[in-house]
Design a protein around this motif. Sequence first.
Motif, mmCIF file in Angstrom:
data_model
loop_
_atom_site.group_PDB
_atom_site.id
_atom_site.type_symbol
_atom_site.label_atom_id
_atom_site.label_comp_id
_atom_site.label_asym_id
_atom_site.label_seq_id
_atom_site.Cartn_x
_atom_site.Cartn_y
_atom_site.Cartn_z
ATOM 1 N N GLY A 65 7.561 8.215 -7.376
ATOM 2 C CA GLY A 65 7.428 9.446 -7.015
ATOM 3 C C GLY A 65 8.285 10.065 -7.275
ATOM 4 N N PRO A 66 8.917 11.907 -6.603
ATOM 5 C CA PRO A 66 7.350 12.559 -6.189
ATOM 6 C C PRO A 66 6.000 13.069 -6.751
ATOM 7 N N VAL A 67 5.123 13.200 -7.119
ATOM 8 C CA VAL A 67 3.773 13.696 -7.177
ATOM 9 C C VAL A 67 4.037 14.507 -7.804
ATOM 10 N N TRP A 68 3.530 14.827 -8.710
ATOM 11 C CA TRP A 68 3.998 16.746 -9.127
ATOM 12 C C TRP A 68 3.151 17.580 -10.047
ATOM 13 N N MET A 69 2.122 17.101 -10.208
ATOM 14 C CA MET A 69 0.982 17.368 -10.819
ATOM 15 C C MET A 69 -0.197 16.114 -10.397
ATOM 16 N N ILE A 70 -1.285 17.327 -10.059
ATOM 17 C CA ILE A 70 -2.776 16.085 -9.554
ATOM 18 C C ILE A 70 -3.307 16.776 -11.124
#
Lengths: 474, 474
Positions: free
Chosen positions: B362-367
């Motif tokens: 990560g981090p998650v930056w988009m779904i």
Amino acid sequence: MTVHTRPWRACLALLSTLLAASALDAAPLERADLAAARELRQRALSSPLAYDLVRSLTTEVGPRFAGSPGDAAAVEWAVRNLERLGFSNVRRMDVTVPHWVRGRTEVSIVEPFPQKLVAVALGGSIGTEEGGLAAEVIQVRDLEELQALDDSAVAGRIVYFSQRMDRTRDASGYGRAVQVRARGPAAAAAKGAVAVVIRTIGTSNNRIAHTGATGYVDSVPPIPAVAISNPDADLLENQLASGRPVRLSLEITARELPPARSANVIAEIPGTDRSDEIVLLGAHLDSWDITPGALDDAAGVAIVTAAARLIADMEPKPRRTIRVVLFANEEFGLSGARTYAAQGSQEIARHVLAMEADLGAGPVWMIESRVAPETLPLVRQIHSVVEPLGVALGGNETSGGADIGPLRNLGVPVLSPQLDATNYFDVHHTVNDTLDKVNPEHLSQSVAVFAVAAYLAARADAPLPHLHPVDATR
Amino acid sequence: MTVHTRPWRACLALLSTLLAASALDAAPLERADLAAARELRQRALSSPLAYDLVRSLTTEVGPRFAGSPGDAAAVEWAVRNLERLGFSNVRRMDVTVPHWVRGRTEVSIVEPFPQKLVAVALGGSIGTEEGGLAAEVIQVRDLEELQALDDSAVAGRIVYFSQRMDRTRDASGYGRAVQVRARGPAAAAAKGAVAVVIRTIGTSNNRIAHTGATGYVDSVPPIPAVAISNPDADLLENQLASGRPVRLSLEITARELPPARSANVIAEIPGTDRSDEIVLLGAHLDSWDITPGALDDAAGVAIVTAAARLIADMEPKPRRTIRVVLFANEEFGLSGARTYAAQGSQEIARHVLAMEADLGAGPVWMIESRVAPETLPLVRQIHSVVEPLGVALGGNETSGGADIGPLRNLGVPVLSPQLDATNYFDVHHTVNDTLDKVNPEHLSQSVAVFAVAAYLAARADAPLPHLHPVDATR
């Protein structure tokens, strides 16, 4: 800088400063010299020569450890290139070097959770007996923590030194951490350990281990010694933290061969009316066996060679002779430096200043010196020309560098452009010390500083007197 | 996002958007669900569980390549830890995996300037014949440049692919560069090459080479294939730039053993009134043989396991069942994913959503998503809860990930929290993929996003309909 704890030393230092200040008016350089030095600075900043030399040495020779075929190839490379560049008196000075070969190194955790570790033998380590060895690990932080242990806690074990090196600009983090590499194996052997494993003396989190010389003492039988990379050290500590006994296996086939022949390579830009006086620019030609040594020390070779070459084209010409010395075997015992310094007092007396480049590819962030008080005005004038390059002026107690250390101890004045070591120990003594790690702009800035300093020292009208010899055994 | 080049596709996309917009009012979640999701988000951010799992898997198991002892140890580790954490229905699903062993890989430049290179065999490479091979190198940038060559220029040579991978956040640089690794050996063999050397598919300048699967085609005899690190590729190119013929030697002892047994490890947090419906959280348990795979994919294992574990403690309980699937052998042929997807249509129909974590820590930056239009309001509600974590909302055409690819192709809806891949390919498929590369805060943020998404999908009142199956051969 050193903190003076004795009154007479403080007094001497003050006296030096006052003498130096009074000499300010007697600036040792002509206005024309300073103008030429500024021109030299600009030429250095735009010259591709140093980077080309690093590329050439790392591409055409690569690893060049004392006694290896690469070492001989490096000497040939140096002679060929110094001649090609128009240096005078290009010559070899024979040097006898030790000849250690690494062989294979295999280190694994065998209990509680088997995993292979990335490890390198320390330079000079003995090999294990055939089939290797395995023993339980005892973790200590440093030499002090080892000494605090009872011998019975160490006997039959593998001592693991966990101290991590600090990242610093001035390499002081290395100076502190390296004690474990240099003295750990002998200290652990004295307590009955069967081997030593150290956390790598290096600042990167890459899974690459750093080699470097270790040493033994005559009174204690030697034991094998390796470094493991920082992530492997973390892994080992995480397994130790499980509370279960951790056993390591080591197999090392390193061995010492008979001494070999190598050479310091020397080349000159002759001076004019003071050609008998020498301004020495030193770097070392050898590297560790596992690395092309782009930063250590192809960069230094390139910095001093390019600096001297640029000086050769200047008008007015240098009055003193600029001598480039590419030392043999710095890494594994300073063979070239010792041989060079053993030339006899008459030859040493000709050396009026020594500078060394052996801490990477720059930039230079400070100039330190160890010169006679009457030479400090010259140092300040040199500094005034390189200050626009972001260079600070340091103190007058520099050690100078490993290869010119013996000259310094004999009283030769030293000027030390300090190369920025912040990232140097990410790759120092590893396979990872490659051309891509060299920043061409930083390299050129370093060439500019070395060139300006050597040129102005070679132009100065004032004599550059020696200091009293240092008792190196203190 | 995809650019629509056909009018009917653009029309469909517009229709989806309009339908989705009209469904906005029919928000599928209760206010209490969203409040609980925010609480879950906070718990995830402060939970040490995921990092502890990465540390545990990398410390206690380490490398776990399909068919190896580490693979079996990883399955044991997973079962033990999922049971310890209180999951239900913890079980193995047998998977047959290929069993390739690397052996030794030695690559050297033998002319014009001999140097050893840091190289790894590509996964699946055949070995060389005993004693290895040596041949002259021909450099091409990529597959296109290879195809443009006459066979006579390639026959008997070693083809070197020089294309360098671009650093990107969305892994698109990898997608482009990896073609050479996957298809280069077969393409070069078809033109008569004797071996392939590729510039490592990776973004770091470390002297560490990246492995990864290659493949051959039945119609052409296979040839050995290796990757060399970026600095070694630079060195090779500098030697090629000398204009002199460059010869390499390769010795590889890789070989294929008979297939072995492994297992997908499955565990559940049972749902309440819709327990028959499954929200799948997937990651892969295996790693490449040379690496502890902290980012690839211990991090994914930890993210999905921690997310599910945190959901288990929530009130209100998830209505649908959260199923964690730790897939066998993602790296060398997706064995676990194929076995899982072959369970039959009745079982697959139970899967109402699949998510996968296999792009680092990560981090998650988009779904992104690939769901039926009527599910888009749910996606937006999920996004509203994770948006404060710096997460953007992407499009509805995600591929989802390698292990859930077969499910996606069968029509299972997919939600894709995109892990930031900017630095992932510095260490991907290398020895350097170690625990220290995991940023605990980024990992926790990722757990928060996966947990919130899975929880809200498991709470939603609306059905989560399948899509039409994808023709994966298109």
